[in-house]
Design an enzyme around this catalytic site. Structure first.
Site, PDB file in Angstrom:
ATOM      1  N   CYS A  36      38.330  39.347  40.588  1.00  0.00           N
ATOM      2  CA  CYS A  36      38.655  40.614  39.951  1.00  0.00           C
ATOM      3  C   CYS A  36      40.045  40.529  39.328  1.00  0.00           C
ATOM      4  CB  CYS A  36      38.611  41.715  41.025  1.00  0.00           C
ATOM      5  SG  CYS A  36      39.115  43.353  40.490  1.00  0.00           S
ATOM      6  N   GLY A  37      40.285  41.318  38.311  1.00  0.00           N
ATOM      7  CA  GLY A  37      41.623  41.371  37.726  1.00  0.00           C
ATOM      8  C   GLY A  37      42.671  41.836  38.719  1.00  0.00           C
TER       9      GLY A  37
END
Length: 170
Positions: A36-37
């Site tokens: 995930c970012g």
């Protein structure tokens, strides 16, 4: 009255953990993902855990694959990734759902206790955070973009509060 102490969950290694083991501690509960970012927040979460652990803070990480298929790996790989890449030492749990019919009971309760932006109940993305006081009650909910470092003030207030009450919400 329902509290964090009312729940149990499987650890990332499969052991059933009664969350009452964290009774009297301040808990930061986070749905996490490895691809995930926001994954670099593991660094900040671990820093909070290391800084405040001796004062009674525990970070509880719950991997979740409900957002963009960003936690596809099995638990053993998640654990290896977290420990080797981010040196995570805080407790990690088995993958769970945080939304929908199969949402873990803990997350159903957390969402009932503190709604999100505009009163929405659903978790919107990975790295949503819930701060739970020493009394086992939810103090505050934070969105994914709130960095762990931004939580320091609220964590310090929660740690300073007596175990039978939690601090006023910010």
């Amino acid at each position: 009255m329902t509290s964090l102490n009312s729940f149990s969950a499987a650890s990332i290694t499969g052991e059933n953990i009664d969350l009452s083991r964290y009774q009297g501690q301040v808990a930061l509960i986070v749905n996490v993902a490895s691809k995930c970012g926001f994954t670099p927040q593991y660094t900040g979460l671990e820093a909070l855990y290391r800084q405040y652990q001796d004062q009674g803070l525990v970070v509880l990480g719950f991997p979740c694959d409900q957002f963009g298929h960003q936690e596809p790996a099995p638990e053993a790989e998640i654990l290896e990734f977290c420990t080797s890449t981010y040196q995570v030492g805080f407790p990690l749990f088995a993958k769970i759902d945080v939304n929908g019919a199969d949402a873990h009971p803990l997350y159903r309760w957390l969402k009932d206790e503190k709604a999100g932006v505009l009163g929405t109940q659903a978790i919107k993305w990975n790295f949503t955070k819930f701060l739970v006081g020493r009394d086992g009650q939810v103090i505050k909910r934070y969105g994914s973009s709130t960095t762990p470092d931004e939580l320091r003030g609220d964590i310090e207030k929660a740690l300073a509060a007596p175990s039978d009450q939690h601090p006023p919400s910010a």
